[in-house]
Structures are given as C-alpha cells and as structure tokens.
Scaffold this motif. Sequence first.
Motif, PDB file in Angstrom:
ATOM      1  N   GLY A  75      14.012 -32.353  -3.203  1.00 43.01           N
ATOM      2  CA  GLY A  75      15.395 -32.646  -3.552  1.00 43.01           C
ATOM      3  C   GLY A  75      16.202 -31.410  -3.867  1.00 43.01           C
ATOM      4  O   GLY A  75      17.400 -31.476  -4.105  1.00 43.01           O
ATOM      5  N   VAL A  76      15.554 -30.258  -3.882  1.00 46.74           N
ATOM      6  CA  VAL A  76      16.229 -29.002  -4.206  1.00 46.74           C
ATOM      7  C   VAL A  76      16.476 -28.248  -2.908  1.00 46.74           C
ATOM      8  O   VAL A  76      15.546 -27.777  -2.267  1.00 46.74           O
ATOM      9  N   SER A  77      17.739 -28.145  -2.521  1.00 50.89           N
ATOM     10  CA  SER A  77      18.039 -27.488  -1.255  1.00 50.89           C
ATOM     11  C   SER A  77      18.898 -26.243  -1.401  1.00 50.89           C
ATOM     12  O   SER A  77      19.071 -25.498  -0.450  1.00 50.89           O
ATOM     13  N   ASP A  78      19.441 -26.014  -2.592  1.00 46.93           N
ATOM     14  CA  ASP A  78      20.319 -24.865  -2.796  1.00 46.93           C
ATOM     15  C   ASP A  78      20.437 -24.599  -4.291  1.00 46.93           C
ATOM     16  O   ASP A  78      19.894 -25.332  -5.105  1.00 46.93           O
ATOM     17  N   ASP A  79      21.166 -23.546  -4.640  1.00 46.38           N
ATOM     18  CA  ASP A  79      21.390 -23.204  -6.046  1.00 46.38           C
ATOM     19  C   ASP A  79      22.689 -23.777  -6.594  1.00 46.38           C
ATOM     20  O   ASP A  79      23.058 -23.470  -7.714  1.00 46.38           O
ATOM     21  N   VAL A  80      23.398 -24.595  -5.827  1.00 44.30           N
ATOM     22  CA  VAL A  80      24.718 -25.054  -6.263  1.00 44.30           C
ATOM     23  C   VAL A  80      24.722 -26.539  -6.613  1.00 44.30           C
ATOM     24  O   VAL A  80      24.036 -27.343  -5.998  1.00 44.30           O
ATOM     25  N   GLU A  81      25.467 -26.870  -7.637  1.00 40.30           N
ATOM     26  CA  GLU A  81      25.748 -28.229  -8.088  1.00 40.30           C
ATOM     27  C   GLU A  81      24.554 -29.163  -7.967  1.00 40.30           C
ATOM     28  O   GLU A  81      23.470 -28.842  -8.404  1.00 40.30           O
ATOM     29  N   ALA A  82      24.718 -30.334  -7.354  1.00 42.61           N
ATOM     30  CA  ALA A  82      23.662 -31.346  -7.308  1.00 42.61           C
ATOM     31  C   ALA A  82      22.517 -30.960  -6.374  1.00 42.61           C
ATOM     32  O   ALA A  82      21.467 -31.593  -6.393  1.00 42.61           O
ATOM     33  N   ALA A  83      22.671 -29.924  -5.579  1.00 42.98           N
ATOM     34  CA  ALA A  83      21.626 -29.530  -4.638  1.00 42.98           C
ATOM     35  C   ALA A  83      20.459 -28.822  -5.318  1.00 42.98           C
ATOM     36  O   ALA A  83      19.483 -28.483  -4.668  1.00 42.98           O
ATOM     37  N   HIS A  84      20.538 -28.599  -6.619  1.00 44.67           N
ATOM     38  CA  HIS A  84      19.439 -27.913  -7.310  1.00 44.67           C
ATOM     39  C   HIS A  84      18.672 -28.830  -8.269  1.00 44.67           C
ATOM     40  O   HIS A  84      17.932 -28.364  -9.116  1.00 44.67           O
ATOM     41  N   ILE A  85      18.809 -30.132  -8.112  1.00 44.03           N
ATOM     42  CA  ILE A  85      18.160 -31.087  -9.011  1.00 44.03           C
ATOM     43  C   ILE A  85      16.806 -31.506  -8.435  1.00 44.03           C
ATOM     44  O   ILE A  85      16.723 -32.054  -7.337  1.00 44.03           O
ATOM     45  N   LEU A  86      15.734 -31.264  -9.189  1.00 46.95           N
ATOM     46  CA  LEU A  86      14.389 -31.665  -8.783  1.00 46.95           C
ATOM     47  C   LEU A  86      14.230 -33.168  -8.967  1.00 46.95           C
ATOM     48  O   LEU A  86      14.558 -33.701 -10.027  1.00 46.95           O
ATOM     49  N   HIS A  87      13.748 -33.859  -7.920  1.00 42.81           N
ATOM     50  CA  HIS A  87      13.482 -35.293  -8.054  1.00 42.81           C
ATOM     51  C   HIS A  87      12.495 -35.505  -9.196  1.00 42.81           C
ATOM     52  O   HIS A  87      11.462 -34.823  -9.266  1.00 42.81           O
ATOM     53  N   HIS A  88      12.801 -36.448 -10.061  1.00 48.64           N
ATOM     54  CA  HIS A  88      11.942 -36.705 -11.216  1.00 48.64           C
ATOM     55  C   HIS A  88      10.530 -37.117 -10.802  1.00 48.64           C
ATOM     56  O   HIS A  88       9.560 -36.835 -11.497  1.00 48.64           O
ATOM     57  N   ALA A  89      10.389 -37.760  -9.664  1.00 53.43           N
ATOM     58  CA  ALA A  89       9.075 -38.231  -9.212  1.00 53.43           C
ATOM     59  C   ALA A  89       8.175 -37.094  -8.740  1.00 53.43           C
ATOM     60  O   ALA A  89       6.961 -37.298  -8.580  1.00 53.43           O
ATOM     61  N   GLU A  90       8.726 -35.908  -8.544  1.00 51.98           N
ATOM     62  CA  GLU A  90       7.892 -34.780  -8.122  1.00 51.98           C
ATOM     63  C   GLU A  90       6.896 -34.432  -9.219  1.00 51.98           C
ATOM     64  O   GLU A  90       7.220 -34.497 -10.405  1.00 51.98           O
ATOM     65  N   ILE A  91       5.714 -34.046  -8.828  1.00 55.15           N
ATOM     66  CA  ILE A  91       4.669 -33.678  -9.784  1.00 55.15           C
ATOM     67  C   ILE A  91       4.563 -32.163  -9.811  1.00 55.15           C
ATOM     68  O   ILE A  91       4.333 -31.528  -8.778  1.00 55.15           O
ATOM     69  N   THR A  92       4.722 -31.595 -11.004  1.00 53.00           N
ATOM     70  CA  THR A  92       4.643 -30.142 -11.147  1.00 53.00           C
ATOM     71  C   THR A  92       3.239 -29.734 -11.595  1.00 53.00           C
ATOM     72  O   THR A  92       2.456 -30.558 -12.075  1.00 53.00           O
ATOM     73  N   VAL A  93       2.947 -28.458 -11.445  1.00 47.88           N
ATOM     74  CA  VAL A  93       1.668 -27.922 -11.909  1.00 47.88           C
ATOM     75  C   VAL A  93       1.515 -28.156 -13.410  1.00 47.88           C
ATOM     76  O   VAL A  93       0.400 -28.397 -13.890  1.00 47.88           O
ATOM     77  N   ALA A  94       2.608 -28.156 -14.152  1.00 51.50           N
ATOM     78  CA  ALA A  94       2.544 -28.419 -15.591  1.00 51.50           C
ATOM     79  C   ALA A  94       2.065 -29.842 -15.865  1.00 51.50           C
ATOM     80  O   ALA A  94       1.280 -30.071 -16.793  1.00 51.50           O
ATOM     81  N   GLU A  95       2.528 -30.800 -15.091  1.00 44.18           N
ATOM     82  CA  GLU A  95       2.089 -32.183 -15.289  1.00 44.18           C
ATOM     83  C   GLU A  95       0.598 -32.334 -15.002  1.00 44.18           C
ATOM     84  O   GLU A  95      -0.119 -33.014 -15.745  1.00 44.18           O
ATOM     85  N   VAL A  96       0.122 -31.683 -13.952  1.00 42.49           N
ATOM     86  CA  VAL A  96      -1.297 -31.752 -13.605  1.00 42.49           C
ATOM     87  C   VAL A  96      -2.144 -31.106 -14.704  1.00 42.49           C
ATOM     88  O   VAL A  96      -3.128 -31.679 -15.158  1.00 42.49           O
ATOM     89  N   LEU A  97      -1.738 -29.906 -15.129  1.00 45.18           N
ATOM     90  CA  LEU A  97      -2.514 -29.212 -16.156  1.00 45.18           C
ATOM     91  C   LEU A  97      -2.460 -29.933 -17.504  1.00 45.18           C
ATOM     92  O   LEU A  97      -3.460 -29.978 -18.231  1.00 45.18           O
ATOM     93  N   HIS A  98      -1.305 -30.498 -17.850  1.00 50.28           N
ATOM     94  CA  HIS A  98      -1.201 -31.249 -19.104  1.00 50.28           C
ATOM     95  C   HIS A  98      -2.184 -32.412 -19.116  1.00 50.28           C
ATOM     96  O   HIS A  98      -2.822 -32.695 -20.141  1.00 50.28           O
ATOM     97  N   ASP A  99      -2.331 -33.082 -17.978  1.00 51.06           N
ATOM     98  CA  ASP A  99      -3.290 -34.193 -17.881  1.00 51.06           C
ATOM     99  C   ASP A  99      -4.727 -33.716 -18.059  1.00 51.06           C
ATOM    100  O   ASP A  99      -5.623 -34.527 -18.291  1.00 51.06           O
ATOM    101  N   HIS A 100      -4.960 -32.404 -17.920  1.00 52.99           N
ATOM    102  CA  HIS A 100      -6.302 -31.832 -18.094  1.00 52.99           C
ATOM    103  C   HIS A 100      -6.412 -31.034 -19.394  1.00 52.99           C
ATOM    104  O   HIS A 100      -7.236 -30.127 -19.513  1.00 52.99           O
ATOM    105  N   GLY A 101      -5.550 -31.340 -20.368  1.00 57.22           N
ATOM    106  CA  GLY A 101      -5.683 -30.766 -21.691  1.00 57.22           C
ATOM    107  C   GLY A 101      -4.935 -29.475 -21.949  1.00 57.22           C
ATOM    108  O   GLY A 101      -5.114 -28.855 -22.992  1.00 57.22           O
ATOM    109  N   TYR A 102      -4.086 -29.062 -21.033  1.00 58.48           N
ATOM    110  CA  TYR A 102      -3.312 -27.836 -21.225  1.00 58.48           C
ATOM    111  C   TYR A 102      -2.039 -28.107 -22.001  1.00 58.48           C
ATOM    112  O   TYR A 102      -1.426 -29.176 -21.877  1.00 58.48           O
ATOM    113  N   ARG A 103      -1.643 -27.144 -22.788  1.00 57.47           N
ATOM    114  CA  ARG A 103      -0.331 -27.087 -23.415  1.00 57.47           C
ATOM    115  C   ARG A 103       0.527 -26.255 -22.475  1.00 57.47           C
ATOM    116  O   ARG A 103       0.127 -25.151 -22.102  1.00 57.47           O
TER     117      ARG A 103
END
Length: 189
Positions: free
Chosen positions: A91-119
């Motif tokens: 969902g991120v296609s540019d640095d301007v306005e609404a084009a820089h919003i990450l879809h909430h459903a995307e899974i980040t490395v932070a979400e994966v690591l948090h599920d494995h006990g990382y802060r």
Amino acid sequence: WGIGTLGWSLCLSAMLHADTETVEQSPDIVLIVADDLGWGDLDRHGNPVHQTPNLDRMEDDGATMLHHFTAPDGAPAQSNLLTGRHFLRTGVSDDVEAAHILHHAEITVAEVLHDHGYRCGFFGNWMMGQNFPHHPAGQGFQTWDLEADPVAAALRFLQEERTDPALAVVWLSAPGRPRNPDSLQDSVE
C-alpha cells in the motif's frame, strides 16, 4: 521477494527455530538504516569526500546486507524492508500524502519477533502513517520514539534491565533529510 528478504527470512527462521536447550537466549537485533545513504557514500567503498570510520567499524563487527534491493524512496523502502514484501503490495507507493500509508494487515518483522518473545522498538523516521493503526504501535512495536535523538533513544531501550531479547530499528533521516543541516555541515568540515 528480493535477496535481502530471503536473507531476513533465513536469519529469522534459524533464530526462531534454534534448539532452545543449546541456545541460552535469542540475540538482540539492531537494524540501522540511514535514508538515502548509498553504498558509494562510504569511505570504505571509495568515497573520496566522506570519512566514515564509525560506519566502517560497524560493518566490520556486524552483518551487512549488500544485496538488498528495495524502492528508491523512503516510505516504500521502509515498507519493503520491514515487511519483506514489494512496496506496491504493502500500500506504500510514494512518500506523499495517502501513498505512504502501510496497510494494517501487513505483517512486519516486529510482529513476527514479538510473537517469539522479542521486545520491539522503533526509533527515528517512521514514514508509513502517523495515526493508529499505521503508527509503529499498530505494526508490532511496543516502544517507539519518533522525536528525540534516535540513536540515544535506541541505546536507552537496549540498556533497560530485561530478560527478553530485543529488536531495535533505528531509522536515521540523515543524510536524506538532516534535522539540523548546520550542525551536519560543521561535522563534515
């Protein structure tokens, strides 16, 4: 999936599926990214203008991703690196306005690591939305500091007394957009 994403996947898979009887604790992970810093901008890679002894030393002591292919702009590059997916799929296609919003459903490395006990902490230039759920808190980071000195904030985060491993993402706006260009110029001279 580029080579960099494959590298993240293999590294995380090895860490998260390691034999827990032989590994006392998962390692802390510190990811440092400088906006618009190219490979050829470093002294180590032949730049005749910039002296970068600290970055050179960090490369000697850490892991370096030399084959991570990503988008040329800040927010698309950030979405690519943190999700492991092509930026247009996030969902991120540019640095301007609404084009820089990450879809909430995307899974980040932070979400994966948090599920494995990382802060997980994010420090510096977050470019993929300033309101929840697009803010770091909605993308797997329990701690974030988008205003202060990102390096100092990340160090405080890593030095807190804790028993769990940590992920600290430090996203520096310089050299892309320095916060105080006068002080940066003084340090270059």
